[in-house]
Design a protein around this motif. Structure first.
Motif, PDB file in Angstrom:
ATOM      1  N   GLY A   1       2.775   3.971  -7.703  1.00  0.00           N
ATOM      2  CA  GLY A   1       1.266   4.665  -8.508  1.00  0.00           C
ATOM      3  C   GLY A   1       0.346   3.484  -8.347  1.00  0.00           C
ATOM      4  O   GLY A   1      -0.948   3.739  -8.275  1.00  0.00           O
ATOM      5  N   GLY A   2       0.863   2.802  -9.308  1.00  0.00           N
ATOM      6  CA  GLY A   2      -1.348   1.937  -9.846  1.00  0.00           C
ATOM      7  C   GLY A   2      -1.113   0.900  -8.707  1.00  0.00           C
ATOM      8  O   GLY A   2      -1.926   0.399  -8.693  1.00  0.00           O
ATOM      9  N   THR A   3       0.206   0.356  -7.790  1.00  0.00           N
ATOM     10  CA  THR A   3      -0.083  -0.337  -7.405  1.00  0.00           C
ATOM     11  C   THR A   3      -1.392  -0.161  -6.465  1.00  0.00           C
ATOM     12  O   THR A   3      -2.099  -0.709  -6.061  1.00  0.00           O
ATOM     13  N   PHE A   4      -1.658   1.245  -5.589  1.00  0.00           N
ATOM     14  CA  PHE A   4      -2.719   1.541  -4.669  1.00  0.00           C
ATOM     15  C   PHE A   4      -3.964   1.316  -5.467  1.00  0.00           C
ATOM     16  O   PHE A   4      -4.673   1.181  -5.415  1.00  0.00           O
ATOM     17  N   VAL A   5      -3.905   1.705  -6.717  1.00  0.00           N
ATOM     18  CA  VAL A   5      -5.365   1.106  -7.902  1.00  0.00           C
ATOM     19  C   VAL A   5      -5.846  -0.019  -7.649  1.00  0.00           C
ATOM     20  O   VAL A   5      -7.206   0.135  -7.244  1.00  0.00           O
ATOM     21  N   ALA A   6      -4.679  -0.907  -7.755  1.00  0.00           N
ATOM     22  CA  ALA A   6      -4.469  -2.156  -8.106  1.00  0.00           C
ATOM     23  C   ALA A   6      -4.910  -2.645  -7.007  1.00  0.00           C
ATOM     24  O   ALA A   6      -6.239  -4.105  -6.945  1.00  0.00           O
ATOM     25  N   ALA A   7      -4.416  -2.542  -5.729  1.00  0.00           N
ATOM     26  CA  ALA A   7      -4.939  -2.625  -4.773  1.00  0.00           C
ATOM     27  C   ALA A   7      -6.277  -2.532  -3.876  1.00  0.00           C
ATOM     28  O   ALA A   7      -7.319  -3.121  -3.777  1.00  0.00           O
ATOM     29  N   LYS A   8      -6.582  -1.255  -4.420  1.00  0.00           N
ATOM     30  CA  LYS A   8      -8.280  -0.509  -3.909  1.00  0.00           C
ATOM     31  C   LYS A   8      -9.069  -1.787  -5.243  1.00  0.00           C
ATOM     32  O   LYS A   8     -10.215  -2.262  -4.331  1.00  0.00           O
ATOM     33  N   ALA A   9      -9.360  -2.215  -6.105  1.00  0.00           N
ATOM     34  CA  ALA A   9     -10.090  -2.816  -6.955  1.00  0.00           C
ATOM     35  C   ALA A   9      -9.171  -4.492  -6.677  1.00  0.00           C
ATOM     36  O   ALA A   9     -11.022  -4.862  -6.056  1.00  0.00           O
TER      37      ALA A   9
ATOM     38  N   TYR B   1      -1.352  -7.829 -11.628  1.00  0.00           N
ATOM     39  CA  TYR B   1      -0.327  -6.343 -11.757  1.00  0.00           C
ATOM     40  C   TYR B   1      -0.078  -6.173 -10.413  1.00  0.00           C
ATOM     41  O   TYR B   1       1.563  -6.014 -10.431  1.00  0.00           O
ATOM     42  N   VAL B   2      -0.196  -6.288  -9.080  1.00  0.00           N
ATOM     43  CA  VAL B   2       0.236  -6.374  -7.941  1.00  0.00           C
ATOM     44  C   VAL B   2       1.261  -7.227  -7.748  1.00  0.00           C
ATOM     45  O   VAL B   2       2.633  -7.773  -7.189  1.00  0.00           O
ATOM     46  N   SER B   3       1.601  -8.528  -8.856  1.00  0.00           N
ATOM     47  CA  SER B   3       2.292  -9.392  -8.388  1.00  0.00           C
ATOM     48  C   SER B   3       3.296  -9.687  -9.380  1.00  0.00           C
ATOM     49  O   SER B   3       4.514  -9.899  -8.963  1.00  0.00           O
ATOM     50  N   VAL B   4       3.230  -9.546 -10.994  1.00  0.00           N
ATOM     51  CA  VAL B   4       4.006  -9.128 -11.775  1.00  0.00           C
ATOM     52  C   VAL B   4       4.796  -7.677 -11.626  1.00  0.00           C
ATOM     53  O   VAL B   4       6.110  -7.652 -11.665  1.00  0.00           O
ATOM     54  N   PHE B   5       3.536  -6.721 -11.986  1.00  0.00           N
ATOM     55  CA  PHE B   5       4.741  -5.569 -12.760  1.00  0.00           C
ATOM     56  C   PHE B   5       4.414  -5.150 -11.481  1.00  0.00           C
ATOM     57  O   PHE B   5       5.602  -4.072 -11.574  1.00  0.00           O
ATOM     58  N   ALA B   6       3.982  -4.370 -10.705  1.00  0.00           N
ATOM     59  CA  ALA B   6       4.275  -4.241  -8.882  1.00  0.00           C
ATOM     60  C   ALA B   6       4.876  -4.817  -7.890  1.00  0.00           C
ATOM     61  O   ALA B   6       5.115  -4.360  -7.406  1.00  0.00           O
TER      62      ALA B   6
END
Length: 326
Positions: free
Chosen positions: A18-26, A223-228
């Motif tokens: 779910g956080g991926t979509f937010v981090a990707a948009k940012a 975020y998208v690399s490590v967590f997502a």
């Protein structure tokens, strides 16, 4: 009942994806989309390969048969690489909330591929009705009109293709019946995902000169690399192994809630009423395809004590109504 281990995987993958979509948009404010994906998997591949190298024996690391190779390719090329390339490109045109809602079609599409590619499953009338509701819901979200065809609708179509790629990849992983552990399979798959993303970035003319390196850019990439890109994938593919592709992809009904709240809190995004109606319709499709419409016991691998025995009174002895075994 889902095992405790599967429940933890479900919660982790739902939250982090779910956080991926937010981090990707940012992050798209600082990175070209395909190069963003490529860098994401460069970092994730290094971390994951180091992890499995330290925690696995040589015999556990090496693919031993065609099933292992097929599962690695399905993981790297479809379930990770192509899926996220399409996701990041499509998300240039829509909010993180809308992107995640369209992506929530994944659980509706998974039974289609399961029925076609897994010989012990086929779709019943109830299952088809659930998928139909899901498609109607996506139609509400996309809401194409002549003024929108060259704008948001293009991005929504790309995101829809990403959901199809993810669903197909998940089913092909199960079909391959690999003996590799999920972390090892991901570690092998991530370099394929990175290579595919770099190739797509190069063919589309994206350049590293277009990247704007800021603190926010580094946070989004981290975020998208490590967590997502590592933790979430370990949880997600572990969930596929323990609960099956169809049940695992039900996380994508939770993901839109996380991304909508995250987009509202961190990016100031809003979502219109028609998109909300679309998500509710998709959720209705899930309800039709719910636990009584899926022969869950036929999807679960042998996980010992986590699967109720025939003598367990908690086992419901009725013929599933959405899927029938051949």
């Amino acid at each position: 009942m889902m095992s405790r281990r599967s429940a933890v995987f479900f919660a982790l993958s739902s939250l982090l994806f779910g956080g991926t979509f937010v981090a990707a948009k940012a992050g798209l404010a600082y990175f070209p989309p395909l190069l963003f994906v490529a860098l994401r998997y460069d970092v994730a591949a290094v971390l994951m390969l180091a992890y499995v190298g330290l925690t696995s024996s040589r015999s556990e690391l090496l693919p031993r048969n065609s099933g292992d190779v097929a599962s690695i390719l399905a993981t790297g090329v479809l379930a990770i690489g192509l899926t996220n390339a399409l996701l990041f490109v499509g998300q240039q045109y829509v909010s993180s909330a809308v992107a995640s809602i369209i992506y929530s079609l994944n659980p509706i599409m998974t039974p289609v591929f399961a029925a076609a590619l897994l010989s012990d499953e086929r779709l019943s009338r109830r299952g088809a009705a659930g998928m139909g509701l899901g498609l109607v819901g996506v139609g509400f979200v996309v809401s194409p009109d002549p003024a929108n065809l060259l704008g948001g609708a293009v991005g929504k179509g790309i995101l829809f293709a990403g959901a199809i790629s993810a669903a197909l990849g998940a089913v092909l992983i199960r079909r391959a019946d690999s003996g590799l552990s999920s972390p090892v399979r991901i570690a092998w798959g991530l370099p394929f995902a990175a290579a595919l993303s770099h190739l797509l970035a190069w063919t589309s003319g994206e350049s590293a000169a277009a990247i704007t390196w800021t603190t926010e850019a580094l946070l989004a990439l981290g975020y998208v690399s490590v967590f997502a890109g590592v933790v979430a994938y370990v949880a997600y593919f572990g969930l596929i192994d323990s609960a099956g592709a169809i049940r695992a992809n039900l996380i994508f009904y939770v993901v839109p809630v996380v991304s909508t709240l995250g987009g509202w809190a961190l990016l100031g995004e809003t979502i219109d009423a028609l998109a909300i109606a679309g998500f509710l319709t998709i959720f209705a499709g899930f309800a039709v395809l719910g636990s009584k419409s899926i022969d869950v016991r036929s999807l679960l691998p042998d996980i010992g004590a986590d699967v109720p025995s025939a003598d367990d009174e908690s086992v419901v002895r009725e013929e599933p109504r959405g899927y029938r075994s051949d």
